[in-house]
Scaffold this motif. Structure first.
Motif, PDB file in Angstrom:
ATOM      1  N   LYS A 181      46.523 -34.569  33.268  1.00 40.38           N
ATOM      2  CA  LYS A 181      46.270 -35.446  34.404  1.00 40.38           C
ATOM      3  C   LYS A 181      47.543 -35.563  35.235  1.00 40.38           C
ATOM      4  O   LYS A 181      48.652 -35.516  34.708  1.00 40.38           O
ATOM      5  CB  LYS A 181      45.825 -36.839  33.930  1.00 40.38           C
ATOM      6  CG  LYS A 181      44.473 -36.867  33.236  1.00 40.38           C
ATOM      7  CD  LYS A 181      43.344 -36.633  34.213  1.00 40.38           C
ATOM      8  CE  LYS A 181      41.993 -36.767  33.550  1.00 40.38           C
ATOM      9  NZ  LYS A 181      40.879 -36.572  34.508  1.00 40.38           N
ATOM     10  N   GLN A 182      47.349 -35.722  36.533  1.00 41.00           N
ATOM     11  CA  GLN A 182      48.489 -35.835  37.441  1.00 41.00           C
ATOM     12  C   GLN A 182      48.605 -37.263  37.962  1.00 41.00           C
ATOM     13  O   GLN A 182      47.613 -37.906  38.310  1.00 41.00           O
ATOM     14  CB  GLN A 182      48.340 -34.875  38.630  1.00 41.00           C
ATOM     15  CG  GLN A 182      49.524 -34.924  39.597  1.00 41.00           C
ATOM     16  CD  GLN A 182      49.371 -33.914  40.726  1.00 41.00           C
ATOM     17  OE1 GLN A 182      48.322 -33.297  40.864  1.00 41.00           O
ATOM     18  NE2 GLN A 182      50.410 -33.756  41.517  1.00 41.00           N
TER      19      GLN A 182
ATOM     20  N   THR B 156      55.198 -33.412  43.930  1.00 43.83           N
ATOM     21  CA  THR B 156      55.690 -33.186  42.573  1.00 43.83           C
ATOM     22  C   THR B 156      54.523 -33.196  41.581  1.00 43.83           C
ATOM     23  O   THR B 156      53.564 -33.944  41.743  1.00 43.83           O
ATOM     24  CB  THR B 156      56.681 -34.283  42.175  1.00 43.83           C
ATOM     25  OG1 THR B 156      56.060 -35.567  42.317  1.00 43.83           O
ATOM     26  CG2 THR B 156      57.922 -34.231  43.032  1.00 43.83           C
ATOM     27  N   ASN B 157      54.627 -32.350  40.590  1.00 45.88           N
ATOM     28  CA  ASN B 157      53.637 -32.318  39.525  1.00 45.88           C
ATOM     29  C   ASN B 157      54.106 -33.215  38.385  1.00 45.88           C
ATOM     30  O   ASN B 157      54.843 -32.807  37.511  1.00 45.88           O
ATOM     31  CB  ASN B 157      53.452 -30.871  39.014  1.00 45.88           C
ATOM     32  CG  ASN B 157      52.259 -30.204  39.636  1.00 45.88           C
ATOM     33  OD1 ASN B 157      51.407 -30.869  40.190  1.00 45.88           O
ATOM     34  ND2 ASN B 157      52.193 -28.896  39.547  1.00 45.88           N
ATOM     35  N   TYR B 158      53.683 -34.468  38.436  1.00 47.75           N
ATOM     36  CA  TYR B 158      54.029 -35.430  37.389  1.00 47.75           C
ATOM     37  C   TYR B 158      52.816 -35.514  36.477  1.00 47.75           C
ATOM     38  O   TYR B 158      51.852 -36.222  36.782  1.00 47.75           O
ATOM     39  CB  TYR B 158      54.350 -36.786  38.025  1.00 47.75           C
ATOM     40  CG  TYR B 158      55.262 -37.660  37.214  1.00 47.75           C
ATOM     41  CD1 TYR B 158      56.638 -37.607  37.358  1.00 47.75           C
ATOM     42  CD2 TYR B 158      54.736 -38.545  36.280  1.00 47.75           C
ATOM     43  CE1 TYR B 158      57.475 -38.409  36.634  1.00 47.75           C
ATOM     44  CE2 TYR B 158      55.572 -39.354  35.537  1.00 47.75           C
ATOM     45  CZ  TYR B 158      56.920 -39.274  35.706  1.00 47.75           C
ATOM     46  OH  TYR B 158      57.753 -40.075  34.965  1.00 47.75           O
ATOM     47  N   LEU B 159      52.858 -34.768  35.373  1.00 48.24           N
ATOM     48  CA  LEU B 159      51.673 -34.587  34.539  1.00 48.24           C
ATOM     49  C   LEU B 159      51.819 -35.218  33.167  1.00 48.24           C
ATOM     50  O   LEU B 159      52.927 -35.407  32.680  1.00 48.24           O
ATOM     51  CB  LEU B 159      51.396 -33.083  34.369  1.00 48.24           C
ATOM     52  CG  LEU B 159      51.296 -32.242  35.640  1.00 48.24           C
ATOM     53  CD1 LEU B 159      51.137 -30.777  35.302  1.00 48.24           C
ATOM     54  CD2 LEU B 159      50.128 -32.714  36.507  1.00 48.24           C
TER      55      LEU B 159
ATOM     56  N   ASP C 251      49.916 -39.747  40.863  1.00 51.47           N
ATOM     57  CA  ASP C 251      50.251 -39.737  42.285  1.00 51.47           C
ATOM     58  C   ASP C 251      51.555 -40.514  42.473  1.00 51.47           C
ATOM     59  O   ASP C 251      51.567 -41.746  42.511  1.00 51.47           O
ATOM     60  CB  ASP C 251      49.120 -40.376  43.098  1.00 51.47           C
ATOM     61  CG  ASP C 251      49.359 -40.257  44.601  1.00 51.47           C
ATOM     62  OD1 ASP C 251      50.431 -39.764  44.992  1.00 51.47           O
ATOM     63  OD2 ASP C 251      48.470 -40.668  45.369  1.00 51.47           O
TER      64      ASP C 251
END
Length: 203
Positions: free
Chosen positions: A183-184, A196-199, A186
């Motif tokens: 899941k990412q 940015t991909n904050y996963l 926001d």
């Protein structure tokens, strides 16, 4: 507004046992040497993730041997551990709930908000359910709820009767179609496109 579909839990990292003559009581003084941050879809999941990140030997929210040893404590010792904030009090809470102390009783001793205690009680209840199950009889829905509650395959393997290996639980979980997803978050709160991909991984 962005959907707040994740929970973040941060836990300080304590190394008080490495120092002589230091009090284990937690107050306003800065004693932590760092912190961990875990992300999940539920508080139960992020809490258990965070506890595993603090110390690799900790499987999750449980009365862990070597961290207060509250599982073997008397009722009086356990109450005393609940009433004083220390670096191991979370494990005293686990031992108290496991022993059958009610959320209200734990709240009276710790003053921890009942919302958090009810969530931790759900972890204890799930542990009890897993403890009475075998791997062959474990329903996929139960496996999914356990994973959503932050239980690792290693935790589940140790709780099942008879105990099985971690990889056996993993294989059974995959056969049941219980797989993690990425899941990412926001990071721009929907004000601008998130670059940015904050996963994080969750169920």
């Amino acid at each position: 507004e962005p959907s707040l579909d994740y929970v973040v839990t941060k836990i300080p990292r304590w190394d008080l046992s490495k120092f002589e003559r230091v009090s284990r009581e937690i107050g306003s003084a800065m004693k932590s040497v760092g912190e961990v941050m875990a992300i999940g879809r539920t508080f139960e999941e992020s809490m258990q993730k965070a506890l595993r990140m603090v110390e690799p030997s900790i499987a999750g929210f449980d009365a862990v041997e070597g961290f207060g040893d509250y599982a073997d404590a008397s009722d009086e010792e356990l109450v005393a551990a609940l009433e004083v904030a220390t670096d191991t009090r979370v494990f005293a809470v686990a031992a108290a709930l496991e022993r059958g102390m009610t959320v209200e009783q734990v709240h009276q001793h710790t003053k921890i908000d009942r919302w958090f205690l009810w969530k931790l009680q759900r972890v204890v209840d799930m542990r009890a359910l897993l403890r009475g199950s075998s791997l062959n009889d474990l329903a996929p829905s139960t496996m999914l709820v356990a994973k959503k509650s932050g239980f690792s395959d290693r935790q589940i393997a140790a709780l099942l009767t008879p105990a099985v290996k971690e990889m056996d639980v993993r294989a059974a979980r995959l056969r049941a179609g219980v797989r993690p997803v990425a899941k990412q978050i926001d990071t721009m709160a929907a004000e601008f496109p998130a670059a940015t991909n904050y996963l994080y991984m969750t169920y």
